[in-house]
Design a protein around this motif. Structure first.
Motif, PDB file in Angstrom:
ATOM      1  N   GLU A   1       0.825  -1.202   0.000  1.00 31.86           N
ATOM      2  CA  GLU A   1       0.000   0.000   0.000  1.00 31.86           C
ATOM      3  C   GLU A   1       0.863   1.256   0.000  1.00 31.86           C
ATOM      4  OE1 GLU A   1      -2.748  -0.224   3.228  1.00 31.86           O
ATOM      5  OE2 GLU A   1      -3.678  -2.081   2.512  1.00 31.86           O
ATOM      6  N   LYS A   2       0.230   2.408  -0.186  1.00 33.26           N
ATOM      7  CA  LYS A   2       0.935   3.681  -0.255  1.00 33.26           C
ATOM      8  C   LYS A   2       1.225   4.211   1.152  1.00 33.26           C
ATOM      9  CE  LYS A   2      -1.318   5.036  -4.596  1.00 33.26           C
ATOM     10  NZ  LYS A   2      -2.217   6.041  -5.226  1.00 33.26           N
TER      11      LYS A   2
ATOM     12  N   ASP B   1      -1.122   6.823   2.725  1.00 29.27           N
ATOM     13  CA  ASP B   1      -2.348   6.358   3.369  1.00 29.27           C
ATOM     14  C   ASP B   1      -2.135   6.055   4.843  1.00 29.27           C
ATOM     15  OD1 ASP B   1      -3.790   6.568   1.017  1.00 29.27           O
ATOM     16  OD2 ASP B   1      -3.349   4.520   0.391  1.00 29.27           O
TER      17      ASP B   1
END
Length: 263
Positions: free
Chosen positions: A91-92, A95
Motif C-alpha cells: 500500500e501507499k 495512506d
C-alpha cells in the motif's frame, strides 16, 4: 466421543483463524513484535548491559546510550513499519499519514495545543523536583550543545513513535474499526508511559486520543510529531533554564531571569 469433540473444536478454531482479516492480524502482530524488539534490543537497558563499558572513555557515554535508543527505535518502528506497508500490505505510505494532509487545520491545532501546553509546563515546572526530572539526560541540563544533540535524537524517536501509533496502527485499523481506532492505538501508547510521573502517564490517555483525532482529521502524522516534540522540547528547555538559574518562580521576573540564561 472426546476425539470427535476435539476435532470439531480444532476445525472450528481453524475456521475462525481463516475468517480473520489478514491485514488486521498482521498489524496487531507487527506492533507486538516490533515493541518486543524495542524492549529487548534497542532500549537503553540493552545498551547499558551490553555496550556501555565499551564507551567508558567517551566524553558522555550516557548521551550515546540515549542515541542508541533513539536511532534503534527509529529503525525498529519507522523503517520496519514502512517495509511492512510497502512489501507486506503493498500500500501507499501516504495512506498511513506520511503526507502533509490538511496543513491549515494541522498547523492551527498544533500551535494552539503547544501554546496551552507551554503555559501548563511553565507552572508545573515551578518545582525543583520537576526540573531535576527533565531533560532525562542529566548532562543536557547544563550544556546547550548536549541539549540540542539530545533533542535532535529525540526528534528521530518522536517520528518513529508517532508513526507506529498514529500512522501504522491508527490508519491501518481505521478502515475496519473507524474512529474507534483512535481509542485502540491509545491503549499501548499509555501502557508504555507506565513508570513515568503519574500526571504524565495519566495525561497520555487524553493526549493519545487527541493526537489520534488530529491524525485522522488531517490525514497526517506530521502535526502529531510537531506537537509531541514541541511539548518535550519546551519541557526540557524550561526545566534546563530553571535548573541553571535556580529559579522556580512563575512571575514575570522569573521569565526575564530565565531568558537571560539563554544569552
Amino acid at each position: 466421543m472426546k476425539n470427535s469433540t476435539l476435532k470439531t473444536e480444532i476445525k472450528g478454531l481453524i475456521g475462525i483463524i481463516k475468517g480473520m482479516d489478514r491485514k488486521i492480524v498482521l498489524i496487531f502482530l507487527s506492533v507486538a513484535i516490533l515493541q518486543t524488539i524495542s524492549f529487548y534490543f534497542t532500549s537503553r537497558r540493552f545498551f547499558r548491559a551490553n555496550l556501555f563499558e565499551q564507551f567508558q572513555n567517551y566524553p558522555d557515554p550516557y548521551l550515546l546510550e540515549y542515541f542508541y535508543w533513539f536511532v534503534g527505535d527509529f529503525f525498529t518502528f519507522f523503517i520496519f513499519g514502512i517495509l511492512i506497508i510497502k512489501f507486506g500490505f503493498k500500500e501507499k505510505l501516504c495512506d498511513y499519514g506520511l503526507q502533509f494532509g490538511d496543513v491549515k487545520i494541522g498547523l492551527s491545532f498544533s500551535l494552539l495545543f503547544l501554546l496551552v501546553m507551554i503555559i501548563l509546563v511553565w507552572f508545573v515546572s515551578a518545582t525543583p523536583a520537576f526540573a531535576e526530572k527533565y531533560p532525562h539526560l542529566s548532562s543536557a541540563k547544563s550544556d546547550w550543545n548536549t541539549l540540542f544533540i539530545y533533542e535532535a535524537g529525540m526528534l528521530l524517536y518522536m517520528i518513529a513513535w508517532e508513526f507506529i501509533w498514529r500512522g501504522f496502527m491508527l490508519f491501518g485499523l481505521e478502515k475496519r474499526f473507524g474512529s474507534y481506532a483512535a481509542l485502540m492505538q491509545m491503549i499501548p501508547f499509555v501502557i508504555l508511559h507506565n513508570g513515568k510521573p503519574f500526571l504524565e502517564t495519566f495525561g497520555a490517555i487524553f493526549g493519545g486520543i487527541a493526537l489520534g483525532i488530529l491524525a485522522l482529521r488531517t490525514r497526517s502524522i506530521y502535526y502529531c510529531v510537531l506537537t509531541h516534540i514541541g511539548v518535550m522540547f519546551s519541557i526540557d528547555v524550561i526545566s534546563s533554564l530553571r535548573f541553571r538559574a535556580n529559579d522556580y518562580g512563575i512571575g514575570f521576573a522569573s521569565i526575564i531571569n530565565l531568558i537571560k540564561q539563554i544569552f
